[in-house]
Write an enzyme that holds these catalytic residues in place. Sequence first.
Site, PDB file in Angstrom:
ATOM      1  N   ASP A 234      41.976  42.260  37.906  1.00 21.12           N
ATOM      2  CA  ASP A 234      41.524  43.607  38.051  1.00 21.12           C
ATOM      3  C   ASP A 234      40.842  44.261  36.954  1.00 21.12           C
ATOM      4  O   ASP A 234      41.528  45.003  36.172  1.00 21.12           O
ATOM      5  CB  ASP A 234      43.047  44.521  38.183  1.00 21.12           C
ATOM      6  N   LYS A 241      37.724  49.916  35.105  1.00 25.05           N
ATOM      7  CA  LYS A 241      38.813  50.420  33.993  1.00 25.05           C
ATOM      8  C   LYS A 241      37.975  50.118  32.716  1.00 25.05           C
ATOM      9  O   LYS A 241      37.110  49.816  32.315  1.00 25.05           O
ATOM     10  CB  LYS A 241      39.685  49.348  33.785  1.00 25.05           C
ATOM     11  N   ASP A 252      47.553  40.729  37.237  1.00 24.86           N
ATOM     12  CA  ASP A 252      47.807  41.463  38.355  1.00 24.86           C
ATOM     13  C   ASP A 252      47.965  40.730  39.613  1.00 24.86           C
ATOM     14  O   ASP A 252      48.026  41.152  40.681  1.00 24.86           O
ATOM     15  CB  ASP A 252      46.299  42.272  38.376  1.00 24.86           C
ATOM     16  N   GLU A 313      43.189  48.921  44.344  1.00 29.62           N
ATOM     17  CA  GLU A 313      42.797  47.749  45.338  1.00 29.62           C
ATOM     18  C   GLU A 313      44.096  47.019  45.791  1.00 29.62           C
ATOM     19  O   GLU A 313      44.063  46.518  47.032  1.00 29.62           O
ATOM     20  CB  GLU A 313      41.985  46.809  44.579  1.00 29.62           C
ATOM     21  N   ARG A 315      47.092  47.900  46.929  1.00 23.10           N
ATOM     22  CA  ARG A 315      47.638  48.441  48.463  1.00 23.10           C
ATOM     23  C   ARG A 315      46.572  48.218  49.492  1.00 23.10           C
ATOM     24  O   ARG A 315      46.828  47.947  50.469  1.00 23.10           O
ATOM     25  CB  ARG A 315      47.646  50.008  48.206  1.00 23.10           C
TER      26      ARG A 315
HETATM   27  N1  BES Z   1      46.914  46.725  38.670  1.00 26.94           N
HETATM   28  C1  BES Z   1      46.796  48.065  38.489  1.00 26.94           C
HETATM   29  C2  BES Z   1      48.137  48.905  38.046  1.00 26.94           C
HETATM   30  C3  BES Z   1      48.532  48.150  36.739  1.00 26.94           C
HETATM   31  C4  BES Z   1      48.656  48.993  35.671  1.00 26.94           C
HETATM   32  C5  BES Z   1      49.360  47.063  36.541  1.00 26.94           C
HETATM   33  C6  BES Z   1      49.133  48.558  34.463  1.00 26.94           C
HETATM   34  C7  BES Z   1      49.958  46.649  35.301  1.00 26.94           C
HETATM   35  C8  BES Z   1      49.873  47.555  34.322  1.00 26.94           C
HETATM   36  C9  BES Z   1      46.358  48.961  39.651  1.00 26.94           C
HETATM   37  O1  BES Z   1      45.521  48.037  40.759  1.00 26.94           O
HETATM   38  C10 BES Z   1      45.710  49.924  39.328  1.00 26.94           C
HETATM   39  O2  BES Z   1      44.779  49.926  38.817  1.00 26.94           O
HETATM   40  N2  BES Z   1      46.361  51.208  39.897  1.00 26.94           N
HETATM   41  C11 BES Z   1      45.848  52.510  39.329  1.00 26.94           C
HETATM   42  C12 BES Z   1      45.926  53.263  40.732  1.00 26.94           C
HETATM   43  C13 BES Z   1      44.999  54.554  40.571  1.00 26.94           C
HETATM   44  C14 BES Z   1      43.697  54.168  40.531  1.00 26.94           C
HETATM   45  C15 BES Z   1      45.487  55.426  42.007  1.00 26.94           C
HETATM   46  C16 BES Z   1      46.558  53.174  38.372  1.00 26.94           C
HETATM   47  O3  BES Z   1      47.641  52.900  38.345  1.00 26.94           O
HETATM   48  O4  BES Z   1      46.146  53.528  37.592  1.00 26.94           O
HETATM   49 ZN    ZN Z   2      45.689  45.857  40.344  1.00 28.00          ZN
HETATM   50 ZN    ZN Z   3      43.658  48.436  39.915  1.00 30.63          ZN
END
Ligand code: BES
Ligand code: ZN
Ligand code: ZN
Length: 462
Positions: A234, A241, A252, A313, A315
């Site tokens: 991811d 990111k 992920d 992504e 969801r």
């Molecule tokens: N894969 C990430 C969530 C994650 C964060 C997993 C830290 C493991 C460790 C997910 O896809 C993500 O990026 N979520 C975002 C959502 C936001 C953009 C609404 C997040 O949590 O920041």
């Molecule tokens: Zn993710």
């Molecule tokens: Zn993500």
Amino acid sequence: MSTNVKIIFETDSLITENETVKDFVKNSPAGHCSVLLEGTHYIVVKENKKTPLTLEKVRSTAGNIARDLSGRKVEAAEVSAEVLTNGFAELDNKDLLTAFAEGWDLGAYQFVAYKPSVTAFKTTLVVEGNAEEQDSVTLGKNRADATSFSRDLMNELSNVLNPETFPEVLKQQFEGTGVDVNVLDKDKLEELEMNGVLTVGRGSTYKPAFVELVYKGDESKPLVALVGKGVTFDTGGISLKSGKDLSDMRMDMGGAAAVAGAMTLLAKTKAQVNVVVLIPMVENMPDSTAVLPGEVIKYKNGLTVQVGNTDAEGRLILADALIRAGEWKAEYIVNIATLTGAVVAALGTELGGVFGDAELSADMKKIGDINGDFIWPMPLVEAYDSSLDSDYADMNNISSLSVAGSITAGLFLRRFVPKGSKWLHVDMAGVMDKSKASGYYAKSATGYGARLLADFTTHVSK
Ligand code: BES
Ligand code: ZN
Ligand code: ZN
């Protein structure tokens, strides 16, 4: 040097009586047991603490001993079932033996594929006991094997484990196990209108896939669908990111690893259950072909979703899998995902969060309390639901709120749950890895969820 050792259990008086034993004294993280190495005896000292001994402490103690002995390249360690169970009277003997064997193998787990100078070494645990006791030990080993499989998948690099190779790994894993592996390729995804998976996967060189694992241990049992997020890396996509080191984002696909591990355990133990595992697989990459913020995905159930942020992504791909679980007519659906950073802020790194059916959440919490995959029930707050509104689609994939990110992610998923199915969503972002080796955990991937989902499936199939 390779010596065999014998593990014996003593009372805490031994600490003061044996002040000369300086070789090795270590407290388990649970604080219940000390272990001392004296010659060829490995002595576990049971302290007279007021707190009750738990299976988790047994697993942790076994894990600490196994890691230590394996580090010393000790070939085998012997323990008598009788001595072990005498030492820990307050627990069921069978459960205790299973926990000890499980903690042992997991404590010795190492991922050394990319350390050519290191050869993995595990001290073999030899339990002296009758056939019934050996069965309990075997169960512990099977539980550890399944969890180790999840760990291996999570630790693996994203150039090796990607949406094109992951299905092959699963085919190999389940060959001859009674589990059918259906791989839906990109053409099939188009035919089935899995538009979330197709859209998120657009930026990657690897074609997206969707894998279904089918196990009919007892077809008369209610169908349980286990859905795992399979994002093999991811990057965030175009909503890229930032950060010093994104290496952990290869994990992920922790949800996918959890459901594949759970299926491994269920099949291995010939569980009388009826399960389908559903895994959407993508790599979330930025590219000229990648999905752009603002695009709208039209799902098979008619719902349209504005991609407000390409980093939300998980969801988007789970939505397709939930619709698919409805096509399978699953009675129970449990999805598990490394879904939000917000759940880490809420619960930290010791336990996952579970959302959805209140009664089932409570059941799952009890199961986790016993088997070590700890989890806490979280609320789906109705008042936050409208924060997913979009100006030009049915909904947005990100909330307009700046808080409660794990709840709004759960609310998003809820909109895709087929009518009539009982549903739980597990957010395991906080528990996917450990920052240091301790108890029966190695540094890095935990294999969280394999035991939790296998035991939960057995529980609802009674
Ligand atoms: N894969 C990430 C969530 C994650 C964060 C997993 C830290 C493991 C460790 C997910 O896809 C993500 O990026 N979520 C975002 C959502 C936001 C953009 C609404 C997040 O949590 O920041
Ligand atoms: Zn993710
Ligand atoms: Zn993500």
